[in-house]
Design a protein around this motif. Structure first.
Motif, PDB file in Angstrom:
ATOM      1  N   THR A   1      -0.332   1.247 -12.310  1.00  0.00           N
ATOM      2  CA  THR A   1      -0.424  -0.030 -13.029  1.00  0.00           C
ATOM      3  C   THR A   1       0.322  -1.148 -12.305  1.00  0.00           C
ATOM      4  N   LYS A   2       1.568  -0.877 -11.930  1.00  0.00           N
ATOM      5  CA  LYS A   2       2.349  -1.926 -11.267  1.00  0.00           C
ATOM      6  C   LYS A   2       1.866  -2.178  -9.842  1.00  0.00           C
ATOM      7  N   ARG A   3       1.420  -1.146  -9.161  1.00  0.00           N
ATOM      8  CA  ARG A   3       0.892  -1.353  -7.805  1.00  0.00           C
ATOM      9  C   ARG A   3      -0.277  -2.332  -7.858  1.00  0.00           C
ATOM     10  N   THR A   4      -1.195  -2.114  -8.784  1.00  0.00           N
ATOM     11  CA  THR A   4      -2.346  -3.014  -8.935  1.00  0.00           C
ATOM     12  C   THR A   4      -1.890  -4.417  -9.328  1.00  0.00           C
ATOM     13  N   LEU A   5      -0.930  -4.493 -10.233  1.00  0.00           N
ATOM     14  CA  LEU A   5      -0.403  -5.780 -10.681  1.00  0.00           C
ATOM     15  C   LEU A   5       0.237  -6.540  -9.521  1.00  0.00           C
ATOM     16  N   TYR A   6       1.096  -5.864  -8.770  1.00  0.00           N
ATOM     17  CA  TYR A   6       1.797  -6.522  -7.666  1.00  0.00           C
ATOM     18  C   TYR A   6       0.827  -6.938  -6.562  1.00  0.00           C
ATOM     19  N   GLU A   7      -0.167  -6.129  -6.309  1.00  0.00           N
ATOM     20  CA  GLU A   7      -1.189  -6.484  -5.317  1.00  0.00           C
ATOM     21  C   GLU A   7      -1.927  -7.750  -5.742  1.00  0.00           C
ATOM     22  N   SER A   8      -2.345  -7.803  -7.000  1.00  0.00           N
ATOM     23  CA  SER A   8      -3.126  -8.957  -7.476  1.00  0.00           C
ATOM     24  C   SER A   8      -2.308 -10.246  -7.503  1.00  0.00           C
ATOM     25  N   HIS A   9      -0.982 -10.127  -7.585  1.00  0.00           N
ATOM     26  CA  HIS A   9      -0.134 -11.325  -7.608  1.00  0.00           C
ATOM     27  C   HIS A   9       0.440 -11.671  -6.236  1.00  0.00           C
TER      28      HIS A   9
ATOM     29  N   GLY B   1      -3.246  -1.873   1.814  1.00  0.00           N
ATOM     30  CA  GLY B   1      -3.969  -0.849   2.553  1.00  0.00           C
ATOM     31  C   GLY B   1      -3.448   0.529   2.163  1.00  0.00           C
ATOM     32  N   VAL B   2      -3.703   1.485   3.006  1.00  0.00           N
ATOM     33  CA  VAL B   2      -3.206   2.838   2.802  1.00  0.00           C
ATOM     34  C   VAL B   2      -1.682   2.791   2.892  1.00  0.00           C
ATOM     35  N   PRO B   3      -0.976   3.417   1.950  1.00  0.00           N
ATOM     36  CA  PRO B   3       0.492   3.338   1.998  1.00  0.00           C
ATOM     37  C   PRO B   3       1.065   4.146   3.155  1.00  0.00           C
ATOM     38  N   HIS B   4       2.204   3.683   3.627  1.00  0.00           N
ATOM     39  CA  HIS B   4       2.969   4.417   4.638  1.00  0.00           C
ATOM     40  C   HIS B   4       3.959   5.299   3.888  1.00  0.00           C
ATOM     41  N   MET B   5       3.951   6.602   4.186  1.00  0.00           N
ATOM     42  CA  MET B   5       4.863   7.554   3.555  1.00  0.00           C
ATOM     43  C   MET B   5       6.015   7.857   4.510  1.00  0.00           C
ATOM     44  N   PHE B   6       7.192   8.096   3.960  1.00  0.00           N
ATOM     45  CA  PHE B   6       8.330   8.446   4.796  1.00  0.00           C
ATOM     46  C   PHE B   6       9.305   9.314   4.004  1.00  0.00           C
ATOM     47  N   GLN B   7      10.106  10.076   4.720  1.00  0.00           N
ATOM     48  CA  GLN B   7      11.169  10.880   4.129  1.00  0.00           C
ATOM     49  C   GLN B   7      12.430  10.016   4.033  1.00  0.00           C
TER      50      GLN B   7
ATOM     51  N   GLU C   1      12.802  14.046  -4.864  1.00  0.00           N
ATOM     52  CA  GLU C   1      12.042  14.724  -3.813  1.00  0.00           C
ATOM     53  C   GLU C   1      12.258  14.103  -2.432  1.00  0.00           C
ATOM     54  N   LEU C   2      13.035  13.016  -2.385  1.00  0.00           N
ATOM     55  CA  LEU C   2      13.458  12.357  -1.134  1.00  0.00           C
ATOM     56  C   LEU C   2      12.304  11.873  -0.262  1.00  0.00           C
ATOM     57  N   TRP C   3      11.377  11.120  -0.896  1.00  0.00           N
ATOM     58  CA  TRP C   3      10.321  10.474  -0.131  1.00  0.00           C
ATOM     59  C   TRP C   3      10.134   9.056  -0.642  1.00  0.00           C
ATOM     60  N   GLY C   4       9.517   8.256   0.206  1.00  0.00           N
ATOM     61  CA  GLY C   4       9.207   6.882  -0.148  1.00  0.00           C
ATOM     62  C   GLY C   4       7.793   6.531   0.278  1.00  0.00           C
ATOM     63  N   MET C   5       7.276   5.461  -0.316  1.00  0.00           N
ATOM     64  CA  MET C   5       5.930   4.997  -0.029  1.00  0.00           C
ATOM     65  C   MET C   5       5.987   3.473   0.049  1.00  0.00           C
ATOM     66  N   VAL C   6       5.374   2.903   1.079  1.00  0.00           N
ATOM     67  CA  VAL C   6       5.375   1.455   1.266  1.00  0.00           C
ATOM     68  C   VAL C   6       3.941   0.950   1.272  1.00  0.00           C
ATOM     69  N   TYR C   7       3.685  -0.073   0.450  1.00  0.00           N
ATOM     70  CA  TYR C   7       2.418  -0.789   0.457  1.00  0.00           C
ATOM     71  C   TYR C   7       2.663  -2.167   1.053  1.00  0.00           C
ATOM     72  N   LEU C   8       1.812  -2.559   2.002  1.00  0.00           N
ATOM     73  CA  LEU C   8       1.895  -3.878   2.614  1.00  0.00           C
ATOM     74  C   LEU C   8       0.630  -4.659   2.318  1.00  0.00           C
ATOM     75  N   LEU C   9       0.797  -5.916   1.941  1.00  0.00           N
ATOM     76  CA  LEU C   9      -0.345  -6.779   1.657  1.00  0.00           C
ATOM     77  C   LEU C   9      -1.003  -7.182   2.968  1.00  0.00           C
ATOM     78  N   ASN C  10      -2.306  -6.945   3.082  1.00  0.00           N
ATOM     79  CA  ASN C  10      -3.006  -7.310   4.316  1.00  0.00           C
ATOM     80  C   ASN C  10      -3.508  -8.751   4.237  1.00  0.00           C
ATOM     81  N   ASN C  11      -4.173  -9.216   5.289  1.00  0.00           N
ATOM     82  CA  ASN C  11      -4.651 -10.600   5.358  1.00  0.00           C
ATOM     83  C   ASN C  11      -5.698 -10.927   4.305  1.00  0.00           C
ATOM     84  N   GLU C  12      -6.370  -9.908   3.772  1.00  0.00           N
ATOM     85  CA  GLU C  12      -7.376 -10.124   2.728  1.00  0.00           C
ATOM     86  C   GLU C  12      -6.755 -10.117   1.337  1.00  0.00           C
ATOM     87  N   GLY C  13      -5.449  -9.891   1.245  1.00  0.00           N
ATOM     88  CA  GLY C  13      -4.772  -9.895  -0.045  1.00  0.00           C
ATOM     89  C   GLY C  13      -4.791  -8.559  -0.765  1.00  0.00           C
ATOM     90  N   PHE C  14      -4.985  -7.470  -0.024  1.00  0.00           N
ATOM     91  CA  PHE C  14      -5.019  -6.137  -0.627  1.00  0.00           C
ATOM     92  C   PHE C  14      -4.000  -5.237   0.047  1.00  0.00           C
TER      93      PHE C  14
END
Length: 192
Positions: A130-138, A165-171, A150-163
């Motif tokens: 829910t929040k991922r979609t909300l933050y993307e749209s804003h 992309g595939v999240p980057h996962m990391f430990q 579980e000691l992992w993280g996920m990063v979403y970056l807004l692309n030039n089209e305003g969406f």
């Protein structure tokens, strides 16, 4: 949510004007008019918020961007409606705002540049969907999800089209670079 049912019928949409009338002793978020109760965070949740907030704040000293930790209201208007009519107000664990025009005494009006949510069992789905979609749209430029158990993280970056992309996962080990602040590296050694 029982106290809210007494105030309005379940089918009605709540606004920031309603939200401001609720008890200060309870924490809520509104997403498209739906109220979500916020539970008390765990110790590890708070440890991660405090340490990330410290690292980010230290890095941003003397720079135009400012970090804030929850509780801190982020109002997300759909258009140019007045505050009382906004139906989305969230309290991200950490928000970084680089446009001082978005800041006021109530918090932030508009999308932060960077948001971090620390996952908890009761909020994980809301944060990941829910929040991922909300933050993307804003237009939140960078959105991090951190799983402190579980000691992992996920990063979403807004692309030039305003969406996003595939999240980057990391430990959560060693250091993780922040895309919008390439000189900043988050050190995870405090979790070991």
């Amino acid at each position: 949510m029982s106290f809210m049912i007494n105030r309005k019928s379940v089918s009605e949409i709540f606004t920031y004007g309603d939200y401001c009338q609720w008890s200060d002793g309870e924490r809520w978020e509104l997403i498209h008019g739906t109220a979500y109760a916020m539970t008390a965070p765990s110790r590890i949740h708070q440890k991660v918020v405090l340490e990330l907030g410290r690292q980010i704040s230290n890095f941003l000293q003397g720079k135009p961007c400012e970090p804030y930790i929850a509780p801190f209201d982020v109002r997300l208007p759909q258009k140019n409606e007045v505050d009382e009519e906004i139906n989305t107000v969230v309290q991200p664990d950490i928000s970084v705002i680089c446009d001082p025009q978005k800041l006021d005494d109530k918090g932030c009006r508009g999308a932060p540049d960077w948001i971090i949510e620390i996952l908890s069992p009761s909020t994980a789905f809301k944060d990941m969907d829910t929040k991922r979609t909300l933050y993307e749209s804003h237009g939140v430029r960078e959105y991090w999800l951190i799983h402190p158990i579980e000691l992992w993280g996920m990063v979403y970056l807004l692309n030039n089209e305003g969406f996003y992309g595939v999240p980057h996962m990391f430990q959560l080990e060693n250091e993780t670079k922040v895309s919008i602040f390439p000189e900043l590296q988050i050190n995870w050694q405090f979790l070991s």
